[in-house]
Every structure is written in C-alpha cells, then in structure tokens.
Design a protein around this motif. Structure first.
Motif, PDB file in Angstrom:
ATOM      1  N   ARG A 103       1.121  -0.809   0.139  1.00  0.00           N
ATOM      2  CA  ARG A 103      -0.066  -0.019  -0.170  1.00  0.00           C
ATOM      3  C   ARG A 103       1.040   1.190   0.036  1.00  0.00           C
ATOM      4  O   ARG A 103       0.129   2.245  -0.767  1.00  0.00           O
ATOM      5  N   ASP A 104       1.933   1.507   0.349  1.00  0.00           N
ATOM      6  CA  ASP A 104       2.701   2.588   1.067  1.00  0.00           C
ATOM      7  C   ASP A 104       3.467   2.624  -0.472  1.00  0.00           C
ATOM      8  O   ASP A 104       3.400   4.454  -0.800  1.00  0.00           O
ATOM      9  N   ARG A 105       3.227   1.705  -1.059  1.00  0.00           N
ATOM     10  CA  ARG A 105       4.211   1.999  -2.301  1.00  0.00           C
ATOM     11  C   ARG A 105       3.648   2.043  -3.550  1.00  0.00           C
ATOM     12  O   ARG A 105       4.130   3.104  -4.009  1.00  0.00           O
ATOM     13  N   ASN A 106       2.412   1.574  -3.129  1.00  0.00           N
ATOM     14  CA  ASN A 106       1.661   2.089  -4.331  1.00  0.00           C
ATOM     15  C   ASN A 106       0.797   3.725  -3.881  1.00  0.00           C
ATOM     16  O   ASN A 106       0.317   3.976  -5.471  1.00  0.00           O
ATOM     17  N   ALA A 107       1.312   3.732  -3.297  1.00  0.00           N
ATOM     18  CA  ALA A 107       1.052   5.868  -2.630  1.00  0.00           C
ATOM     19  C   ALA A 107       1.210   6.550  -3.633  1.00  0.00           C
ATOM     20  O   ALA A 107       2.644   6.852  -3.872  1.00  0.00           O
ATOM     21  N   LYS A 108       0.470   7.170  -4.536  1.00  0.00           N
ATOM     22  CA  LYS A 108       1.184   8.675  -5.463  1.00  0.00           C
ATOM     23  C   LYS A 108       0.678   9.018  -5.607  1.00  0.00           C
ATOM     24  O   LYS A 108      -0.653   9.525  -4.534  1.00  0.00           O
ATOM     25  N   PHE A 109       1.363  10.356  -5.470  1.00  0.00           N
ATOM     26  CA  PHE A 109       0.873  12.287  -5.165  1.00  0.00           C
ATOM     27  C   PHE A 109       1.073  12.971  -6.083  1.00  0.00           C
ATOM     28  O   PHE A 109       2.350  13.169  -6.225  1.00  0.00           O
ATOM     29  N   GLU A 141      -0.746  17.831  -3.649  1.00  0.00           N
ATOM     30  CA  GLU A 141      -1.293  17.143  -2.828  1.00  0.00           C
ATOM     31  C   GLU A 141       0.328  16.913  -1.806  1.00  0.00           C
ATOM     32  O   GLU A 141       0.472  16.906  -0.838  1.00  0.00           O
ATOM     33  N   GLU A 142       1.780  17.224  -2.687  1.00  0.00           N
ATOM     34  CA  GLU A 142       3.199  15.983  -1.770  1.00  0.00           C
ATOM     35  C   GLU A 142       3.404  17.473  -1.386  1.00  0.00           C
ATOM     36  O   GLU A 142       3.644  17.620   0.046  1.00  0.00           O
ATOM     37  N   THR A 143       2.987  18.507  -1.550  1.00  0.00           N
ATOM     38  CA  THR A 143       2.536  20.266  -0.800  1.00  0.00           C
ATOM     39  C   THR A 143       1.955  20.069   0.714  1.00  0.00           C
ATOM     40  O   THR A 143       2.781  20.482   1.405  1.00  0.00           O
ATOM     41  N   PHE A 144       0.735  19.496   0.491  1.00  0.00           N
ATOM     42  CA  PHE A 144       0.037  20.085   1.361  1.00  0.00           C
ATOM     43  C   PHE A 144       0.869  19.021   2.546  1.00  0.00           C
ATOM     44  O   PHE A 144       0.778  18.988   3.819  1.00  0.00           O
ATOM     45  N   LEU A 145       0.657  17.379   2.177  1.00  0.00           N
ATOM     46  CA  LEU A 145       1.010  16.799   2.965  1.00  0.00           C
ATOM     47  C   LEU A 145       2.502  17.145   3.967  1.00  0.00           C
ATOM     48  O   LEU A 145       3.019  16.698   4.972  1.00  0.00           O
ATOM     49  N   SER A 146       3.276  17.485   3.248  1.00  0.00           N
ATOM     50  CA  SER A 146       4.696  17.577   3.980  1.00  0.00           C
ATOM     51  C   SER A 146       4.945  18.811   4.456  1.00  0.00           C
ATOM     52  O   SER A 146       5.798  19.071   5.426  1.00  0.00           O
ATOM     53  N   GLU A 147       3.417  19.810   4.476  1.00  0.00           N
ATOM     54  CA  GLU A 147       3.567  20.871   5.318  1.00  0.00           C
ATOM     55  C   GLU A 147       2.715  20.261   6.862  1.00  0.00           C
ATOM     56  O   GLU A 147       3.065  21.084   8.082  1.00  0.00           O
ATOM     57  N   HIS A 148       2.374  19.675   6.669  1.00  0.00           N
ATOM     58  CA  HIS A 148       0.644  18.770   7.424  1.00  0.00           C
ATOM     59  C   HIS A 148       0.611  17.726   7.785  1.00  0.00           C
ATOM     60  O   HIS A 148      -0.221  17.723   9.049  1.00  0.00           O
ATOM     61  N   LEU A 149       1.253  17.017   7.647  1.00  0.00           N
ATOM     62  CA  LEU A 149       0.836  15.696   8.296  1.00  0.00           C
ATOM     63  C   LEU A 149       2.305  15.104   7.745  1.00  0.00           C
ATOM     64  O   LEU A 149       2.074  14.314   7.601  1.00  0.00           O
ATOM     65  N   VAL A 150       3.065  15.144   8.273  1.00  0.00           N
ATOM     66  CA  VAL A 150       4.740  14.785   8.211  1.00  0.00           C
ATOM     67  C   VAL A 150       4.766  13.828   9.292  1.00  0.00           C
ATOM     68  O   VAL A 150       3.936  13.629  10.699  1.00  0.00           O
ATOM     69  N   GLY A 151       5.133  12.506   8.714  1.00  0.00           N
ATOM     70  CA  GLY A 151       5.227  11.521   9.661  1.00  0.00           C
ATOM     71  C   GLY A 151       4.302  10.127   9.586  1.00  0.00           C
ATOM     72  O   GLY A 151       4.919   9.317  10.125  1.00  0.00           O
ATOM     73  N   LEU A 152       3.047  10.545   8.828  1.00  0.00           N
ATOM     74  CA  LEU A 152       1.648   9.198   8.250  1.00  0.00           C
ATOM     75  C   LEU A 152       2.766   8.766   6.887  1.00  0.00           C
ATOM     76  O   LEU A 152       3.072   9.356   6.354  1.00  0.00           O
ATOM     77  N   SER A 153       2.697   7.541   6.856  1.00  0.00           N
ATOM     78  CA  SER A 153       2.634   6.944   5.997  1.00  0.00           C
ATOM     79  C   SER A 153       2.106   7.005   4.739  1.00  0.00           C
ATOM     80  O   SER A 153       1.489   7.782   5.013  1.00  0.00           O
ATOM     81  N   PRO A 154       3.021   6.781   3.602  1.00  0.00           N
ATOM     82  CA  PRO A 154       2.205   7.130   2.369  1.00  0.00           C
ATOM     83  C   PRO A 154       0.947   6.556   2.495  1.00  0.00           C
ATOM     84  O   PRO A 154      -0.216   6.860   1.769  1.00  0.00           O
ATOM     85  N   SER A 155       0.358   5.637   2.941  1.00  0.00           N
ATOM     86  CA  SER A 155      -0.637   4.917   2.350  1.00  0.00           C
ATOM     87  C   SER A 155      -2.102   5.618   3.282  1.00  0.00           C
ATOM     88  O   SER A 155      -2.945   6.090   3.058  1.00  0.00           O
ATOM     89  N   LYS A 156      -1.202   5.656   4.754  1.00  0.00           N
ATOM     90  CA  LYS A 156      -2.659   6.344   5.207  1.00  0.00           C
ATOM     91  C   LYS A 156      -2.623   8.205   4.333  1.00  0.00           C
ATOM     92  O   LYS A 156      -4.072   8.308   5.079  1.00  0.00           O
ATOM     93  N   CYS A 157      -1.695   8.941   4.752  1.00  0.00           N
ATOM     94  CA  CYS A 157      -2.158   9.763   4.009  1.00  0.00           C
ATOM     95  C   CYS A 157      -2.408  10.220   2.518  1.00  0.00           C
ATOM     96  O   CYS A 157      -3.543  11.071   2.481  1.00  0.00           O
TER      97      CYS A 157
END
Length: 196
Positions: free
Chosen positions: A47-53, A57-73
């Motif tokens: 799931r983590d390997r297949n999660a694409k952004f 979305e990368e900008t949002f995640l890097s600013e706000h959801l640091v530490g979550l696995s790619p699949s959870k993001c």
C-alpha cells in the motif's frame, strides 16, 4: 515495528517449541502467527509503495501531515476532494458548524469576526480546523477574496476519524496545532508592522 517484534517473537517461539519442547501444536500456532504478521507487513508495504501523490498533494502533506505513512496519507486525501472555488465563496460562518474542513492551496481569504476583518488568510492554511478542537462552531466567517484552489473534506468524515483512523486523527490534531501557531505568528508580525 510492532509487527516486526511479533514476527521475531514468533520465530523464537517456533525454535523453542521445536527444539526444546518438541511441541508440534505450539509450532503450528507460532507459525500461523508468523504467517499472518508477515502477510500484514507485505500488504502495508505494498500500500505504501503504491501510494502516489500529485504535486499539490505533496505540498499539502509536507506542510501538514509529516510522519504518516504514504498509505495513510493517501487514505486521508481520498476522503476529500480538490476544488477551484470562485471569489466570494463563504467557507465558514461565525457561530455555525462548518460543512467542511478546508485547506487553502492557493488564493486568499478574509477572516471576519463580528463584521470586522481581523486577518487575511494566505495559502497553505486550514479553514475551519478550530471547530474540530472546540465547541463545533466556527469562530469566524471566512470568505474567499480571490479565485482559490482548495482541498476540502466533509465535517462528518473528520468527526469519524478518531474512531475509524486514530493515527490519522492524531497527526491531524498536531497539524491543526502547528497551523494555528503559524497563523498566530503571522498575525503578530502583521500587528507589529501596523503599530510601527
């Protein structure tokens, strides 16, 4: 990490049951535990390997959801949707429960309390997050004052996160706190410029 510890424990149990106890039933159950946890680790990895952004979305995640696995993001982002909203769109109304948690990716908004503009909201901030941490109502009316790109998710989905996805909810609460801190710093800087 927990699954890796369980796998190590199962391997130890298999060796103990096989070599010292010569207990085939124990070997079976420890082997089953090993198989299930290995399978779960593989699914998580896949799931983590297949999660694409996308880039936004990368900008949002890097600013706000640091530490979550790619699949959870990916699961969190899939709960909401990206939209282009016109100037004048009202995102929250003071004293009312917001319909959405909104992330302002681009554009601008005005924050109004008791018919007085108290701040201009820049991109890369949440709108409506305080209602999820407090009394369920918006503390201000927030209106877009430019065409804006937003990501937003319906309020009921956010309210279910604590039960359905506690890891995402924990990361989101930290994200809310960091976002509020940044807003306060920006507000204080703007106030000091006005005072000089």
């Amino acid at each position: 990490m927990l699954r890796l510890l369980v796998i190590a424990s199962a391997l130890t149990g298999i060796a103990y049951d096989l070599i010292w106890l010569r207990n085939p039933v124990g070997v079976f159950w420890e082997g089953l535990l090993l198989l299930v946890n290995s399978g779960q680790l593989y699914l998580l990895w896949r799931r983590d390997r297949n999660a694409k952004f996308s880039e936004e979305e990368e900008t949002f995640l890097s600013e706000h959801l640091v530490g979550l696995s790619p699949s959870k993001c990916r699961a969190f982002l899939d709960m909401g949707r990206w939209e282009d909203l016109p100037d004048g769109t009202i995102l929250t109304r003071q004293g009312q429960r917001p319909n959405f948690l909104t992330y302002l990716a681009s554009g601008a908004a005005s924050v109004v309390v008791d018919d007085r503009v108290i701040a201009d909201l820049r991109p890369k901030h949440y709108v409506g997050e305080m209602s999820f941490l407090g009394d369920d109502t918006a503390s201000a009316t927030v209106t877009l004052n430019a065409s804006s790109r937003v990501w937003r998710v319906e309020t009921p989905k956010i309210e279910r996160l604590d039960d359905d996805h506690p890891a995402i909810w924990s990361a989101l609460r930290v994200s809310f706190a960091n976002d509020m801190r940044r807003k306060i710093v920006i507000g204080n800087s703007a106030a000091s410029v006005r005072d000089t």
